[in-house]
Motif scaffolding. Sequence first.
Motif, PDB file in Angstrom:
ATOM      1  N   SER A   1       0.827  -1.210   0.000  1.00  0.00           N
ATOM      2  CA  SER A   1       0.000   0.000   0.000  1.00  0.00           C
ATOM      3  C   SER A   1       0.862   1.261   0.000  1.00  0.00           C
ATOM      4  O   SER A   1       2.041   1.220   0.364  1.00  0.00           O
ATOM      5  CB  SER A   1      -0.881  -0.034   1.249  1.00  0.00           C
ATOM      6  N   GLY A   2       0.245   2.357  -0.408  1.00  0.00           N
ATOM      7  CA  GLY A   2       0.921   3.656  -0.335  1.00  0.00           C
ATOM      8  C   GLY A   2       1.919   3.845  -1.459  1.00  0.00           C
ATOM      9  O   GLY A   2       2.068   3.007  -2.343  1.00  0.00           O
TER      10      GLY A   2
ATOM     11  N   GLY B   1      -2.727   5.754   0.356  1.00  0.00           N
ATOM     12  CA  GLY B   1      -2.808   4.515   1.130  1.00  0.00           C
ATOM     13  C   GLY B   1      -4.224   4.162   1.553  1.00  0.00           C
ATOM     14  O   GLY B   1      -4.433   3.180   2.251  1.00  0.00           O
ATOM     15  N   LYS B   2      -5.213   4.961   1.120  1.00  0.00           N
ATOM     16  CA  LYS B   2      -6.597   4.706   1.552  1.00  0.00           C
ATOM     17  C   LYS B   2      -7.117   3.361   1.049  1.00  0.00           C
ATOM     18  O   LYS B   2      -7.718   2.608   1.806  1.00  0.00           O
ATOM     19  CB  LYS B   2      -7.515   5.801   1.000  1.00  0.00           C
ATOM     20  N   GLN B   3      -6.883   3.096  -0.251  1.00  0.00           N
ATOM     21  CA  GLN B   3      -7.432   1.854  -0.802  1.00  0.00           C
ATOM     22  C   GLN B   3      -6.766   0.627  -0.168  1.00  0.00           C
ATOM     23  O   GLN B   3      -7.440  -0.320   0.212  1.00  0.00           O
ATOM     24  CB  GLN B   3      -7.269   1.834  -2.330  1.00  0.00           C
TER      25      GLN B   3
ATOM     26  N   PHE C   1       0.768  -6.057   6.280  1.00  0.00           N
ATOM     27  CA  PHE C   1       0.507  -4.830   5.523  1.00  0.00           C
ATOM     28  C   PHE C   1       1.843  -4.134   5.296  1.00  0.00           C
ATOM     29  O   PHE C   1       2.436  -3.599   6.236  1.00  0.00           O
ATOM     30  CB  PHE C   1      -0.449  -3.968   6.351  1.00  0.00           C
ATOM     31  N   VAL C   2       2.317  -4.155   4.067  1.00  0.00           N
ATOM     32  CA  VAL C   2       3.615  -3.549   3.756  1.00  0.00           C
ATOM     33  C   VAL C   2       3.344  -2.185   3.132  1.00  0.00           C
ATOM     34  O   VAL C   2       2.808  -2.096   2.031  1.00  0.00           O
ATOM     35  CB  VAL C   2       4.415  -4.439   2.784  1.00  0.00           C
ATOM     36  N   THR C   3       3.698  -1.136   3.850  1.00  0.00           N
ATOM     37  CA  THR C   3       3.317   0.199   3.387  1.00  0.00           C
ATOM     38  C   THR C   3       4.508   1.140   3.225  1.00  0.00           C
ATOM     39  O   THR C   3       5.424   1.145   4.053  1.00  0.00           O
ATOM     40  CB  THR C   3       2.271   0.830   4.336  1.00  0.00           C
TER      41      THR C   3
ATOM     42  N   ILE D   1       4.175  -3.295   8.314  1.00  0.00           N
ATOM     43  CA  ILE D   1       5.612  -3.292   8.033  1.00  0.00           C
ATOM     44  C   ILE D   1       5.886  -2.045   7.199  1.00  0.00           C
ATOM     45  O   ILE D   1       5.384  -1.914   6.087  1.00  0.00           O
ATOM     46  CB  ILE D   1       6.009  -4.573   7.264  1.00  0.00           C
ATOM     47  N   ARG D   2       6.640  -1.123   7.781  1.00  0.00           N
ATOM     48  CA  ARG D   2       6.858   0.158   7.103  1.00  0.00           C
ATOM     49  C   ARG D   2       8.157   0.139   6.313  1.00  0.00           C
ATOM     50  O   ARG D   2       9.195  -0.251   6.835  1.00  0.00           O
ATOM     51  CB  ARG D   2       6.912   1.287   8.138  1.00  0.00           C
ATOM     52  N   VAL D   3       8.069   0.589   5.057  1.00  0.00           N
ATOM     53  CA  VAL D   3       9.249   0.664   4.207  1.00  0.00           C
ATOM     54  C   VAL D   3       9.273   2.035   3.537  1.00  0.00           C
ATOM     55  O   VAL D   3       8.283   2.775   3.605  1.00  0.00           O
ATOM     56  CB  VAL D   3       9.236  -0.446   3.135  1.00  0.00           C
TER      57      VAL D   3
END
Length: 403
Positions: A197-198, A216-218, A235-237, A251-253
């Motif tokens: 996402s994002g 990132g809304k969808q 959730f990889v965002t 999981i933030r990237v």
Amino acid sequence: MLHGRHILLIMSGGIAAYKAQLLIRLIQRAGGTVQAILTESATEFVSPLTVSALSGRPALTELFDLTQESEIGHIELSRSADLIVVAPATANLLAKLAHGLADDLASTCLLATDTPIMAAPAMNVRMWEAAATRRNMTVLRDDGVIVVGPDEGDMACGEYGPGRMAEPEAILEAIEAHFQGADGAKPLAGRHVIVTSGPTREPIDPVRYISNASSGKQGTAIAEALAAQGARVSFVTGPAEYANPRGCEVIRVTTAREMDAAVGAALPADVAVFCAAVADWHVTNPAQIKIKKDSGGNPPLLDFAPNPDILKRIAALEPGGRPELVIGFAAETGDLEARAREKFAAKGCDWLLANDVSAERGVFGGDATEIVFFDASGHTSWGAMAKTAVAQRLAQKIAAHFR
Ligand code: C5P
């Protein structure tokens, strides 16, 4: 029984608060984690220090302690929990919850969430039987609050009757039963889903980057819809405004290459949904120091190299390593059907959701979109709908696939 479950335990002020400390241990022994919040009056009965030591996390007591957090603290606190347990729940806190009052951290967390709430009332028998409390309990039950106890017996105040907090073991059983009931019946229980996402961000120098306007809304809506169907969601965002789906591991990237690695690390999965707006290129020579405006009079030269196409790579994995369902998105600006059909063929995914993101449609950052859905049998137009509705429909389709 409670592996991976995070419980927000709200303790309000009653003698039963000492018993609630045992509940922390029981939840932990069952594999769960606990974040405790103490109301001001709870701190008269148990010490925040003891509760912190037992839970392994600082027990929180004050609404304004949370300002150091980047998110709005109380919303984040109650959203990140799988269940909120109020034990002991005093007549006062139950009354506040029934009426939507939010004047301290505990009551604010309770109001700021749609995480399920369980309450173990504890109070004097007369208070329990008072007309106001009975009314409040009816309201709370109607609102979906799960009520455990109270038990009948001798009370600390010397009276006898209903009002004693349920035993910690009984509260634990209710928690376990809640999760069993909540997940067992859900169509995606036991399935692992990865959602990207994002946007991604590709650095040019330490302060500048190339990115896009994906909100990132969808992706967030899809992750929440899948979690609501019982799936375990990774959730990889990338750095997005909406990056906190409820009930998901986040999981933030930053860069596309990090996103690729994070998706790889999250495998194996039954389903992968690629909703991220990934940058196609990265700068091969990002400057180590900020590029100066006057560096030789010429604009800086940037070298680009292609990013990994994550969707394509995962769709091409051998059976066994490949998620059973690989789902892509196509964001086009015009000629939607033809371009989406090409993309569907090129990516090797099972399903593709195409939408037109031309500026006048306001899809990027907006709440609504218009999807054309592609699968092996052709394409269908879903018409204009809210992104949350797209998420619901997609989650239902995924659930139907696994039924
Ligand atoms: O090629 P394009 O970017 O239009 O493809 C869109 C789809 O591919 C989306 O599902 C997007 O998440 C995914 N994608 C990806 N990795 C890339 C580029 C796109 O996973 N590098």
